[in-house]
Design an enzyme around this catalytic site. Structure first.
Site, PDB file in Angstrom:
ATOM      1  CB  SER A 135      36.573  49.220  -0.169  1.00  6.89           C
ATOM      2  OG  SER A 135      36.827  48.497  -1.358  1.00  6.89           O
ATOM      3  CE  LYS A 171      37.177  51.564  -4.405  1.00 10.91           C
ATOM      4  NZ  LYS A 171      37.157  51.237  -2.952  1.00 10.91           N
TER       5      LYS A 171
END
Length: 265
Positions: free
Chosen positions: A69, A140
């Site tokens: 991701s 993230k």
């Protein structure tokens, strides 16, 4: 009496007490030395583990990257070192920072506690970078901080933050900034976060309808990902980005229009 006295005198030289065998004596000494040596080795090893656990708890913790991701910035199997002191003394995450956070209550629901022994062993292995992080831990990139209005997308397909277009050079080549339209204002004390591999990242966009609207509380941030330490071929720092340098601070009075999502700030 005399007989017993004579027997006592003969005892020291009796064949029942042979002279010590040098080989046997050396062997006994070897056994006596090896015992404490093993104990010292064990104690030293235990002390090293305790030191590493304390270091990972308070200063810097390794994390194993389990998914793509955050590609190309972070690859599957990378071990990163998270700086836990980055936000410890009054500093807060900035736009563009790559952070590790506990998503409990924002990205994942609270779950009943499992086996405490198994959990402790897993936490210790994860703290040393030997196991994948808990399923509640995420890595993230910070795109919006408290007060920011983040919108996707403008006519050129770019994200805007506080009405300023953001060019994102860290995205996976070929990925759009987002296939999901959104228009949100980040509440104070929270973050809007997204993965660099947007088409493969489950991030704040996927939790717009959840409690909290996909926002991550700042106090859930574990630290900033500063270094890639494994494999050796990728041993480097996590490069800072200047993509948000032109983004102004949010207006003190809040944004004038009410965006879709979490309302205006």
């Amino acid at each position: 009496m005399d007989t017993e006295a004579q027997h006592t005198e003969r005892d020291p030289s009796s064949p029942a007490d042979p002279p010590p065998d040098p080989a046997s004596d050396d062997g006994s000494r070897s056994v006596r030395v090896s015992g404490p040596s093993w104990r010292r080795t064990g104690l030293t090893g235990a002390a090293c583990v305790v030191f590493l656990l304390l270091l990972s708890h308070f200063v810097a913790q390794p994390f194993l990257i389990p998914s793509g991701s955050m590609e190309p910035t972070l690859q599957v199997g990378d071990r990163i070192l998270v700086n836990k002191l980055a936000y410890r003394f009054g500093s807060e995450p900035r736009r563009g920072d790559v952070v590790v956070f506990d998503g409990t209550g924002s990205f994942v629901r609270e779950h009943p506690a499992g086996n405490p022994v198994t959990g402790l062993l897993h936490d210790a292995a994860a703290a040393l970078g030997l196991a994948a992080p808990d399923e509640t831990d995420f890595v993230k990139r910070v795109v919006g901080v408290g007060g920011d209005r983040v919108v996707c997308c403008d006519e050129d397909g770019r994200i805007t933050v506080n009405d300023t277009r953001v060019a994102e050079p860290y995205l996976t080549p070929g990925d759009r900034p987002s296939d999901v339209p959104f228009d949100i204002v980040v509440p104070p004390g929270t973050l809007w976060v997204m993965g660099d591999h947007r088409s493969q990242s489950s991030d704040s966009r996927d939790h717009l309808g959840s409690p909290g609207g996909g926002m991550v509380p700042v106090d859930k941030v574990v630290g900033r990902a500063d270094w890639i330490v494994w494999p050796f071929a990728r041993w480097t720092t996590v490069t800072e980005t200047d993509a948000y340098d032109a983004v102004p601070a949010p207006p003190a009075s809040g944004h004038p229009t009410g965006p879709r999502g979490s309302g205006h700030g």
